[in-house]
Design a protein around this motif. Sequence first.
Motif, mmCIF file in Angstrom:
data_model
loop_
_atom_site.group_PDB
_atom_site.id
_atom_site.type_symbol
_atom_site.label_atom_id
_atom_site.label_comp_id
_atom_site.label_asym_id
_atom_site.label_seq_id
_atom_site.Cartn_x
_atom_site.Cartn_y
_atom_site.Cartn_z
ATOM 1 N N ARG A 240 128.001 48.730 20.978
ATOM 2 C CA ARG A 240 126.643 48.687 20.206
ATOM 3 C C ARG A 240 126.499 47.142 19.912
ATOM 4 N NH1 ARG A 240 122.444 50.259 19.097
ATOM 5 N NH2 ARG A 240 122.828 50.112 16.707
ATOM 6 N N HIS A 241 127.864 46.451 19.879
ATOM 7 C CA HIS A 241 128.184 45.304 18.788
ATOM 8 C C HIS A 241 128.460 43.603 19.975
ATOM 9 C CE1 HIS A 241 127.295 46.509 14.503
ATOM 10 N NE2 HIS A 241 127.836 48.083 14.990
ATOM 11 N N ALA A 242 129.452 44.063 20.717
ATOM 12 C CA ALA A 242 129.664 42.985 21.493
ATOM 13 C C ALA A 242 129.054 43.356 22.805
ATOM 14 C CB ALA A 242 131.014 43.180 21.931
ATOM 15 N N LEU A 243 128.531 44.002 23.550
ATOM 16 C CA LEU A 243 127.359 43.720 24.711
ATOM 17 C C LEU A 243 126.410 43.060 24.744
ATOM 18 C CD1 LEU A 243 129.181 44.720 27.117
ATOM 19 C CD2 LEU A 243 126.988 47.035 26.784
ATOM 20 N N PRO A 244 126.071 43.883 23.828
ATOM 21 C CA PRO A 244 124.091 43.142 23.731
ATOM 22 C C PRO A 244 124.268 41.431 23.537
ATOM 23 C CG PRO A 244 124.461 44.786 22.273
ATOM 24 C CD PRO A 244 126.159 44.800 22.527
ATOM 25 N N ASN A 245 125.399 40.778 23.086
ATOM 26 C CA ASN A 245 125.791 39.181 22.718
ATOM 27 C C ASN A 245 126.437 39.199 24.282
ATOM 28 O OD1 ASN A 245 124.528 38.819 19.976
ATOM 29 N ND2 ASN A 245 125.787 40.887 19.868
ATOM 30 N N ALA A 246 127.044 39.678 24.635
ATOM 31 C CA ALA A 246 128.094 39.515 26.537
ATOM 32 C C ALA A 246 127.500 39.008 27.340
ATOM 33 C CB ALA A 246 129.245 40.396 26.559
ATOM 34 N N TRP A 247 126.327 39.760 27.450
ATOM 35 C CA TRP A 247 125.517 39.497 28.852
ATOM 36 C C TRP A 247 125.683 37.732 29.101
ATOM 37 C CZ3 TRP A 247 126.042 43.177 31.660
ATOM 38 C CH2 TRP A 247 125.559 44.472 31.197
ATOM 39 N N ALA A 248 124.637 37.282 28.022
ATOM 40 C CA ALA A 248 124.265 36.027 28.316
ATOM 41 C C ALA A 248 125.815 35.274 28.268
ATOM 42 C CB ALA A 248 123.647 35.489 26.519
ATOM 43 N N PRO A 249 126.492 34.581 27.748
ATOM 44 C CA PRO A 249 127.555 34.232 28.705
ATOM 45 C C PRO A 249 128.383 35.137 29.873
ATOM 46 C CG PRO A 249 128.452 35.456 26.850
ATOM 47 C CD PRO A 249 127.066 35.773 26.198
ATOM 48 N N ILE A 250 128.030 36.546 29.983
ATOM 49 C CA ILE A 250 128.167 37.069 31.320
ATOM 50 C C ILE A 250 128.576 36.174 32.156
ATOM 51 C CG2 ILE A 250 129.300 38.703 32.856
ATOM 52 C CD1 ILE A 250 129.855 40.164 30.329
ATOM 53 N N VAL A 251 126.387 36.099 32.588
ATOM 54 C CA VAL A 251 125.080 36.236 33.124
ATOM 55 C C VAL A 251 125.745 34.134 33.657
ATOM 56 C CG1 VAL A 251 123.000 35.566 33.530
ATOM 57 C CG2 VAL A 251 123.674 37.649 32.663
ATOM 58 N N ASN A 252 125.940 33.870 32.604
ATOM 59 C CA ASN A 252 126.147 32.514 32.868
ATOM 60 C C ASN A 252 127.135 32.140 33.816
ATOM 61 O OD1 ASN A 252 123.934 30.216 31.667
ATOM 62 N ND2 ASN A 252 124.609 31.073 29.183
ATOM 63 N N VAL A 253 128.455 32.700 32.768
ATOM 64 C CA VAL A 253 129.703 32.902 34.609
ATOM 65 C C VAL A 253 129.065 33.116 35.228
ATOM 66 C CG1 VAL A 253 131.733 33.887 34.753
ATOM 67 C CG2 VAL A 253 131.020 33.540 31.706
ATOM 68 N N ILE A 254 128.529 34.154 35.685
ATOM 69 C CA ILE A 254 128.321 34.309 36.974
ATOM 70 C C ILE A 254 127.511 33.483 37.972
ATOM 71 C CG2 ILE A 254 127.003 36.369 38.209
ATOM 72 C CD1 ILE A 254 127.840 37.687 36.579
ATOM 73 N N ALA A 255 127.084 32.790 36.768
ATOM 74 C CA ALA A 255 125.532 31.954 37.620
ATOM 75 C C ALA A 255 126.261 30.653 37.997
ATOM 76 C CB ALA A 255 125.053 31.734 37.272
ATOM 77 N N PHE A 256 127.101 29.876 36.974
ATOM 78 C CA PHE A 256 127.858 29.030 37.346
ATOM 79 C C PHE A 256 129.147 29.189 38.810
ATOM 80 C CE2 PHE A 256 131.772 26.426 36.774
ATOM 81 C CZ PHE A 256 131.555 24.917 36.328
ATOM 82 N N ASN A 257 129.458 30.250 38.703
ATOM 83 C CA ASN A 257 130.088 30.259 39.840
ATOM 84 C C ASN A 257 129.454 31.072 41.066
ATOM 85 O OD1 ASN A 257 133.505 30.637 38.480
ATOM 86 N ND2 ASN A 257 132.589 31.374 36.893
ATOM 87 N N LEU A 258 128.863 30.728 40.595
ATOM 88 C CA LEU A 258 127.615 31.495 42.593
ATOM 89 C C LEU A 258 127.514 30.058 42.806
ATOM 90 C CD1 LEU A 258 125.422 34.646 42.109
ATOM 91 C CD2 LEU A 258 127.824 34.183 43.323
#
Lengths: 326, 307
Positions: A240-258
């Motif tokens: 409830r608290h960590a995941l909603p804020n985690a999407w942004a950094p995770i998506v950024n990491v994926i895009a950066f690496n692709l």
Amino acid sequence: MHPVLKTVLARLGLGLMTLFFVSVVIFLSIEMLPGDFTQAVLGQAATEETVTAFRRELGLDQPAITRYFDWIGGVATGDFGTSFSGRAASGVDRSRPVVALIGPRLENTLFLAGMTAVIAVPLALFLGITAALWRNSIYDRIVSSTTLTTISFPEFFVAYLLILFFASLWPVFPSLANVSPQMDLWERVYRCILPSATLMLVIVAHMMRMTRAAIINLLAQPYIEMARLKGLPARTVILRHALPNAWAPIVNVIAFNLAYLVVGVVVVEVVFVYPGIGQLMVDAVTTRDIPVVQACALIFAATYILLNLFADIISIITNPRLLHPR
Amino acid sequence: MTNTTDETYSAAAEVAQVRVRRTWRERAWLSLKKAPPTAWFGMVVIAIYLVVAILAPLIAPYGEAQVFPAPYAPWSAEHLFGTDQIGRDIFSRLIYGARNTIGIALATTLLAFTIGGGLALAAAILRGWTDQILSRIVDVLMAIPSLIFALMLLSIFGASVVSLILIIAVLDSTRVFRLTRAVAMNVVVMEYVEAARLRGEGTGWIMRREILPNILPPLVAEFGLRFCFVFLTVAALSFLGLGIQPPTADWGSMVRENASLIQFAQYDLKAALTPLLPAAAIALLTVAVNFVVDWFLYKTSGLRDER
């Protein structure tokens, strides 16, 4: 206007502007060529008429701005011009359109990159998140130090190590990834295993480390500590608290690496003699086939910019702070 | 300071003691003693590489481009790692390669820092349109993947050592610019900078004497990481045949020239390892620099990663 929509539109505009400027930079590169390059392409024996005709075909008798819009207009309609190779001093023109050269190879490259991403992204996220949650455990230390070592290796070192073990000492996979359009899917996958594994080792290491850092950074935020101090169970804190804020950094990491994958394919394609766009670009650079180089550079740069744009938009949309305007 | 070597500690003795300042050398030695083994490993490896690079002509048994009659000779006493496709001694070329590859990467990194750092400091001090224009140019340049950009520029200017150094330095200076500008922006607003400006000091003086000393630690760490990056890019370009041109010995192109030997691993494992030696040399140096930078970052904090 809703703040989310406004931010997304602003980012979209910025992305398109970057794309425009990058295309200008790539176009201007041809301007920097030394004046005698027509001779280099056509050969020393080129007659005056052939040179003039070639210059007219390239539009060198027109101002740069006109030529830029001709070029970018052609690109927009899928016409990248004609390759320099195959031209002769006598004026015989056996050159092929750049699109015909790039088309099938782009497909191959996308196949290789896609195959890598499908396995690498979930694996890296899993390793990164678990390493962050069990920070400083033995598991975390092993994963982190292994990835630090893999990051420091140049791609061709990883590639040749894999060839040494899996194609030479224990020949289970082919060391040459020569695919052709007639092959069926499994044959293709089988030939692509070693190049794909090389890319995977490199990219998983990067992605895992970035995910881990992002999650650890997130878990150190005051609101997570607050949620813990309130006595919420660990599952609720994370979901409830960590995941909603985690999407942004995770998506950024994926895009950066692709995006990194797009660049990484160049070296790997050359090692495994894979008929992809990276290899085409290297060959074109060696023979100074400028239209092909420009087209490849534009495709690589556009992919890179669009991936980053996409990631930014997703992180804006998923940002919980923007969803509830005051 | 406290006298730590003594077994029995006495507060009274410490109070009575005159405060001694450690010299620069003592402080350096103290922090070195506390360095973790990985950092020590890194420093020793870097030192060895530097010695080999500087003393290459003294260490190498043969010349850089000296050709022997036997191409692809196996490992033996006179040719430690055999010879390459036209009969040059691999061991000697590895040693000369250290000099060329490291030298070029170092020159490129220094140039990138001079360009990027200088412009970033100017942008941070002058602000206004100078800052705007420089930052926008850097944004556009950074939007193109640097290996692709380097390939494109090499196709125009042709592959030579000078164009290689210039192209990679300019492309990498954008990254240096971003970091330097970011850290310098925090320092520029300090009172002592304002004071220097009111005193009538010029931009150059403020850059060197007021700002630079205060942003040095992150820049030193960035220098290490940037060096790794440049080093890997130079190696990759040479591997692709577009970097350092033969007969100059260079690790990237050595890997490619001897790559076909890997196919014979089942018959002669040593020969198959030959192309991996220069690649491993590249990897080892990168690991070493990374270890040292990690420790340095941890020590000077500021940019400390997680923890």
